[in-house]
Design a protein around this motif. Structure first.
Motif, PDB file in Angstrom:
ATOM      1  N   SER A 200     -18.204 -29.009  28.589  1.00  0.00           N
ATOM      2  CA  SER A 200     -17.288 -30.557  28.642  1.00  0.00           C
ATOM      3  C   SER A 200     -17.815 -31.593  27.490  1.00  0.00           C
ATOM      4  O   SER A 200     -18.382 -31.234  26.606  1.00  0.00           O
ATOM      5  N   MET A 204     -11.349 -35.878  27.332  1.00  0.00           N
ATOM      6  CA  MET A 204     -11.206 -36.815  28.404  1.00  0.00           C
ATOM      7  C   MET A 204     -11.195 -38.045  27.972  1.00  0.00           C
ATOM      8  O   MET A 204     -11.656 -38.517  26.924  1.00  0.00           O
ATOM      9  N   THR A 543      -7.780 -31.725  30.943  1.00  0.00           N
ATOM     10  CA  THR A 543      -8.694 -31.726  29.698  1.00  0.00           C
ATOM     11  C   THR A 543      -7.369 -31.973  28.480  1.00  0.00           C
ATOM     12  O   THR A 543      -6.517 -30.961  28.550  1.00  0.00           O
TER      13      THR A 543
END
Length: 544
Positions: A200, A204, A543
């Motif tokens: 990650s 975002m 995402t």
């Protein structure tokens, strides 16, 4: 309101090929009835067609004989009376599901005839709260740990290299490779240089709750008491900006920063990967003598924060390992320690038991709000909470999430529920607390450890090999078959409970292992070097 009955009645069985005959023998040789209210018994060994179960006096249909109509695998359920379609079915004295078709007495009860339905839960808050009989401080056990300058206690002493985004993950690994066994032998008080990487950090919305949660996780690992120093490594252009994270999570402020300075690098500002690796290796090398200078010392076990996990659960989890871990938790709490129950989707259907132990209505309602959030979250993501149990759980005898949850909450023992935390929030309340996490073990444990858990106990029926750095993970097998099959992975065999060893005795064994591992003994997963790839922050939202 249904609550489990703590008394397990005696049931007897006769095995025959014709009419009932012969002397009854205790059912615990072949099956178990857990509660007088239950509609099912649990097969301790595979039950063949023709086995005759004699129900004990004092139970529903006491004295009657039940003939098994079909093979029932070990740890699976057999019906003790006729059950109508739509009727609630109970195990542990609570509802585990509803019959999807008429179930004949003696039938195998599982996914083909049992499913979840709508529970009419009438919550009662705090009605089972009982004061904890705390041990005086001078009588409390100790472990050999690392007392940190901020007052917290570590069970391990690592240096962590933490990626702020997946784009820097390989660079983190390259820096880590500089510190192999030949170098680390010179620093015996350091457990290793670990790389905490993830998938990650970008894709975002900048400044979103998703970024804030990731920052909370990464900062929690950086300030963790099992980490003596850390280095953050980013790319430079990601949504999770490293300097913003340091500011938002206050890593450069307070007592923590006075001894653990937030060090960071970005690839784009350090001449690419090779330049960042060279500089990162230099910075870590300078940290080694400082981190190695710490020594283990006696620390009360009240400073332990124990993460409770279960994975690869089976029909024995709620009978052996989980109640034994619950006994360990009660004793740890009695000595001033903390235990963290998580995996919210695996409490669903058993929440009424926790709410009865909530220290206040506010705490109970905070947990109910989390359950309502999960109902919404799964619905908008085309999932359902009964996505659990997994295929392996079902092979092991678990049918519905209600059944799995009723066994899972046993890990939390019997003391009051003192707090409810969001994912990866810093845990500052002692006693039994809940942290809201998914049921997926790596994601759940990541939140617990980021919140401050410095050791993990992980129960497993099917055989999970879970480890997690920087917090050591102790595995407890629910049955002796799994323990014998995976002796290099299992630390404790709770299956001995099925042979007559008490839950309390195994619970004491777990506590002794917790103290030993907290003091430096390697758990089975640590001995095999497992624990870095399991770091898995919970990714919220889309995402893009």
């Amino acid at each position: 309101m249904d609550t489990p009955d703590t008394q397990t009645p005696k049931v007897h069985v006769v095995v025959r090929s014709g009419p009932p005959r012969g002397e009854p023998v205790p059912l615990n040789d072949v099956a178990m009835l857990l509660n007088a209210k239950d509609d099912v018994a649990i097969a301790r060994v595979p039950l063949s067609r023709g086995v005759i179960i004699r129900l004990p006096d004092g139970t529903r249909n006491g004295g009657e004989l039940v003939e098994v109509l079909q093979r029932v695998p070990s740890a699976h359920k057999v019906a003790l009376h006729d059950i109508a379609q739509g009727q609630a079915v109970r195990r542990y004295g609570s509802i585990i599901g509803f019959a999807t078709q008429p179930i004949q007495v003696g039938s195998h009860v599982h996914s083909h005839n049992l499913a979840v339905g709508e529970l009419q839960q009438d919550y009662e808050y705090g009605v089972d709260v009982h004061p904890v009989d705390f041990l005086p401080p001078e009588q409390r056990r100790t472990f050999m740990g690392y007392r940190r300058p901020d007052g917290k206690a570590g069970t391990r002493n690592y240096i962590a290299i933490i990626s702020t985004v997946n784009c820097s993950a390989s660079t983190v690994r390259y820096i880590q490779r500089h510190f192999g066994p030949e170098i680390m032998r010179e620093y015996p008080n350091i457990d290793g240089v670990i790389g905490l990487t993830h998938k990650s950090g970008c894709g975002m919305r900048h400044g979103s709750s998703s970024v804030e949660q990731l920052q909370r996780v990464l900062a929690g690992m950086a300030i963790h008491p099992n980490v003596g120093a850390y280095l953050l490594v980013g790319l430079g252009c990601e949504s999770n900006q490293v300097q913003e994270m340091i500011q938002n999570m206050e890593l450069s402020h307070g007592r923590q920063a006075s001894w653990k300075k937030p060090l960071f690098l970005t690839i784009q500002e350090n001449h690419g990967i090779s330049g960042t690796v060279e500089e990162g290796a230099r910075m870590i090398a300078e940290l080694l003598p400082q981190v190695n200078a710490v020594q283990r010392e006696p620390i009360p076990i009240s400073e332990l924060t124990l993460a409770l996990q279960c994975g690869g659960s089976d029909g024995w989890s709620g009978i052996t390992a989980n109640p034994a871990l619950g006994y360990c938790v009660d004793e740890l709490v009695r000595q001033g320690g903390t235990a963290v129950l998580s995996e919210t989707p695996e409490i669903y259907g058993a929440e009424h038991l926790l709410l009865r132990r909530a220290r206040s209505r506010e705490i109970g309602e905070k947990f109910v709000e989390r359950l309502r959030w999960w109902e919404h979250y799964t619905a908008i993501n085309d999932m359902e909470l009964d996505n659990n149990p997994a295929p392996g759980n079902k092979l092991g005898g678990l049918t519905t999430i209600y059944e799995k949850s009723l066994g899972a909450v046993a890990k939390g023992g019997s003391t009051p529920l003192n707090a409810v935390y969001r994912y990866a929030e810093q845990i500052n309340e002692r006693g039994l607390v809940v942290m809201d996490t998914p049921g997926y073990d790596p994601v759940s444990a990541t939140g617990q450890v980021a919140g401050g858990s410095n050791i993990i106990v992980f129960t497993t029926g099917r055989g999970s090999c879970f480890g997690f750095k920087p917090a050591p993970s102790i595995k407890v097998a629910t049955n002796k078959t799994t323990y014998e099959n995976m002796r290099n992975d299992m630390d404790i065999n709770a299956g001995v409970i099925l042979d007559g060893t008490s839950i309390q005795e195994v619970g004491r064994q777990i506590l002794e292992e917790v103290i030993a591992v907290a003091s430096g003994k390697q758990s089975k997963s640590e001995a095999q070097g497992i624990g870095e790839e399991e770091f898995s922050p919970w990714i919220l939202g889309a995402t893009v």
